[in-house]
Scaffold this active site. Sequence first.
Site, PDB file in Angstrom:
ATOM      1  N   SER A  32       7.700   9.099  11.769  1.00  0.00           N
ATOM      2  CA  SER A  32       6.708   9.053  11.028  1.00  0.00           C
ATOM      3  C   SER A  32       7.162   9.066   9.573  1.00  0.00           C
ATOM      4  O   SER A  32       7.626  10.191   9.042  1.00  0.00           O
ATOM      5  CB  SER A  32       5.768   9.943  11.266  1.00  0.00           C
ATOM      6  OG  SER A  32       4.761   9.985  10.277  1.00  0.00           O
ATOM      7  N   ASP A  35       2.658  -1.287  11.860  1.00  0.00           N
ATOM      8  CA  ASP A  35       1.392  -1.770  11.508  1.00  0.00           C
ATOM      9  C   ASP A  35       0.810  -3.260  11.893  1.00  0.00           C
ATOM     10  O   ASP A  35      -0.101  -3.543  11.462  1.00  0.00           O
ATOM     11  CB  ASP A  35       1.074  -1.494  10.066  1.00  0.00           C
ATOM     12  CG  ASP A  35       1.172  -0.206   9.696  1.00  0.00           C
ATOM     13  OD1 ASP A  35       0.743   0.798  10.469  1.00  0.00           O
ATOM     14  OD2 ASP A  35       1.590   0.270   8.574  1.00  0.00           O
ATOM     15  N   GLY A  39      -4.458   7.862   5.723  1.00  0.00           N
ATOM     16  CA  GLY A  39      -3.608   8.928   6.288  1.00  0.00           C
ATOM     17  C   GLY A  39      -2.709   9.310   5.161  1.00  0.00           C
ATOM     18  O   GLY A  39      -1.956  10.319   5.081  1.00  0.00           O
ATOM     19  N   LYS A  99       0.842  -1.185  -0.005  1.00  0.00           N
ATOM     20  CA  LYS A  99      -0.005  -0.103  -0.165  1.00  0.00           C
ATOM     21  C   LYS A  99       0.947   1.177  -0.073  1.00  0.00           C
ATOM     22  O   LYS A  99       0.448   2.186  -0.769  1.00  0.00           O
ATOM     23  CB  LYS A  99      -0.904  -0.025   1.291  1.00  0.00           C
ATOM     24  CG  LYS A  99      -1.844   1.150   1.352  1.00  0.00           C
ATOM     25  CD  LYS A  99      -3.129   0.729   2.072  1.00  0.00           C
ATOM     26  CE  LYS A  99      -2.854   0.584   3.430  1.00  0.00           C
ATOM     27  NZ  LYS A  99      -3.271   1.968   4.416  1.00  0.00           N
ATOM     28  N   ARG A 105      -7.301  -3.341   9.975  1.00  0.00           N
ATOM     29  CA  ARG A 105      -6.223  -4.156  10.580  1.00  0.00           C
ATOM     30  C   ARG A 105      -6.832  -4.679  12.050  1.00  0.00           C
ATOM     31  O   ARG A 105      -6.494  -5.942  12.324  1.00  0.00           O
ATOM     32  CB  ARG A 105      -5.006  -3.695  10.772  1.00  0.00           C
ATOM     33  CG  ARG A 105      -4.270  -3.139   9.798  1.00  0.00           C
ATOM     34  CD  ARG A 105      -2.965  -2.906   9.502  1.00  0.00           C
ATOM     35  NE  ARG A 105      -2.287  -2.741   8.307  1.00  0.00           N
ATOM     36  CZ  ARG A 105      -2.051  -1.906   7.770  1.00  0.00           C
ATOM     37  NH1 ARG A 105      -1.887  -0.619   8.545  1.00  0.00           N
ATOM     38  NH2 ARG A 105      -1.563  -1.956   6.539  1.00  0.00           N
TER      39      ARG A 105
HETATM   40  C1  S3P Z   1       2.815   4.763   6.162  1.00  0.00           C
HETATM   41  C2  S3P Z   1       3.580   5.133   7.302  1.00  0.00           C
HETATM   42  C3  S3P Z   1       3.097   4.743   8.547  1.00  0.00           C
HETATM   43  C4  S3P Z   1       2.051   3.583   8.568  1.00  0.00           C
HETATM   44  C5  S3P Z   1       1.185   3.740   7.692  1.00  0.00           C
HETATM   45  C6  S3P Z   1       1.510   3.870   6.157  1.00  0.00           C
HETATM   46  C7  S3P Z   1       3.284   5.092   4.898  1.00  0.00           C
HETATM   47  O1  S3P Z   1       2.644   5.799   9.465  1.00  0.00           O
HETATM   48  O2  S3P Z   1       1.324   3.304  10.057  1.00  0.00           O
HETATM   49  O3  S3P Z   1       0.175   2.697   7.644  1.00  0.00           O
HETATM   50  O4  S3P Z   1       3.056   4.711   3.992  1.00  0.00           O
HETATM   51  O5  S3P Z   1       4.158   6.211   5.102  1.00  0.00           O
HETATM   52  P1  S3P Z   1       3.238   6.848  10.088  1.00  0.00           P
HETATM   53  O6  S3P Z   1       4.129   7.451   9.073  1.00  0.00           O
HETATM   54  O7  S3P Z   1       2.166   7.772  10.675  1.00  0.00           O
HETATM   55  O8  S3P Z   1       4.014   6.165  11.310  1.00  0.00           O
END
Ligand code: S3P
Length: 441
Positions: A169, A321, A97, A24, A398
């Site tokens: 993050s 995750d 997000g 993803k 999840r």
């Molecule tokens: C992601 C980063 C993570 C992860 C999310 C996907 C990404 O979040 O939990 O499912 O694709 O950069 P954070 O960057 O907020 O930790």
Amino acid sequence: MKKQIKIEEKIKKFEKVIQVSGDKSISIRCILLASQAIGKSKIYNLLESDDVINALKSIKKLGINYKKFKNYYEINGYGLSGYDTKKKIKIDAGNSGTLARLIMGLLIDSKKKVTILGDKSLSSRDFSRVTEPLKRFGANIISQKKKLPVEIKGSEFLRPIQYEEKIGSAQCKSAVMLAALKTPGTTKIRAKKSRNHTELLFKEIGIPIKVLSNSNHDYIELRGLTNFKSFDYIVPGDISSCAFFIVLTLLGNKSKLRIKNININSSRTGIIKILNKMNAKIKYLNKRKYKGEQIADILIESKKNLIGINCPKNLNSSAIDEFLVIFLVAAKAKGISVFKNLGELNQKESPRLNIAVNFLKKIGIKVKRKNDDIKIYGKPNLVLDGNYLIKNFRKDHRVLMMSCVAALTFGGKWKISDSDSINSSFPKFFHIINKLGANIN
Ligand code: S3P
């Protein structure tokens, strides 16, 4: 209650080879970068889930066309200034997000106001962690109480920033990297370690980027306003989807599973390192490199003598995750498992740390929580025979998959709500799990 599923039987012994859907994180990054490239990019094995489809719909709203072919998507970009933002636009990021935060970076030069919206879960999450650094580039960004909707009206006078990413993050780091792409001069980032797919893709497609790393941080320097050409990319399998099958097999009965073509980038393989410390003996086969990423097949067998773990905090980000299913293994392991500093879990699609603690207690596992640290008292002989109702109130994909794995390995009669949440990340989940012998419909 919405789309409830029932599970009333444990999964039987299986021995299979499967393939999970495309990653993803990488799928969304490929779409966003292809939308800013010059020419037609071809993305193979793109994950076809709601989060990714929303990324395609978002670039379409910005005037970028894409086309679906038999086994790839073609995205036709017009370079860094190719988005059509001459009129006001609304972008719905749905549950994602990653999409909401990363696309904000690419909109810091928009001509008119762009509004980013999301579903109920996304609208409850903190966006100040990205809007604050993005404002420092000179963009005009408005949000109420740090939440969505976020309105972005770009600026013609962008300036590079020096940014310290302190959470670990990848979404924050990547949003700033994408903003840096649209900004003259060199942006400098010091980031706590997190998944590095954006850095690897930038290198691969010829964006001028320098990365220096030590064990805790990455130092990134990025020169903006360099146009880049379209690219082809084959998205590898998603270890975060794979995680549920790994634990299903591990806690299952004398089963064996090979999962093909998985991205085993070390910034994502915390689950493998953690489970192997718990005595799992998961192996990689057919290891190879692809465009900076590491790919392999993952081989896993059921194990009886799992042991508790004092989980090193430096593995948190690379397993972020996967903790929900890792906790199921801790519930079945001998001894006490300790996990620390997991506050970020409550910043996800639902407050996962709170949810996990309640879930484990509900199935009779002793859990002690102190702030963001938890202790799980494992029960190697755990067998359930009660009735369990899981209300997946924030529609967290999840939480849904973790509940299915618990039901199929611990026993009992389960009802789990909001099964349509699966569409965020892994629409093929039920099809694959039924192929292994489950009977979920
Ligand atoms: C992601 C980063 C993570 C992860 C999310 C996907 C990404 O979040 O939990 O499912 O694709 O950069 P954070 O960057 O907020 O930790």
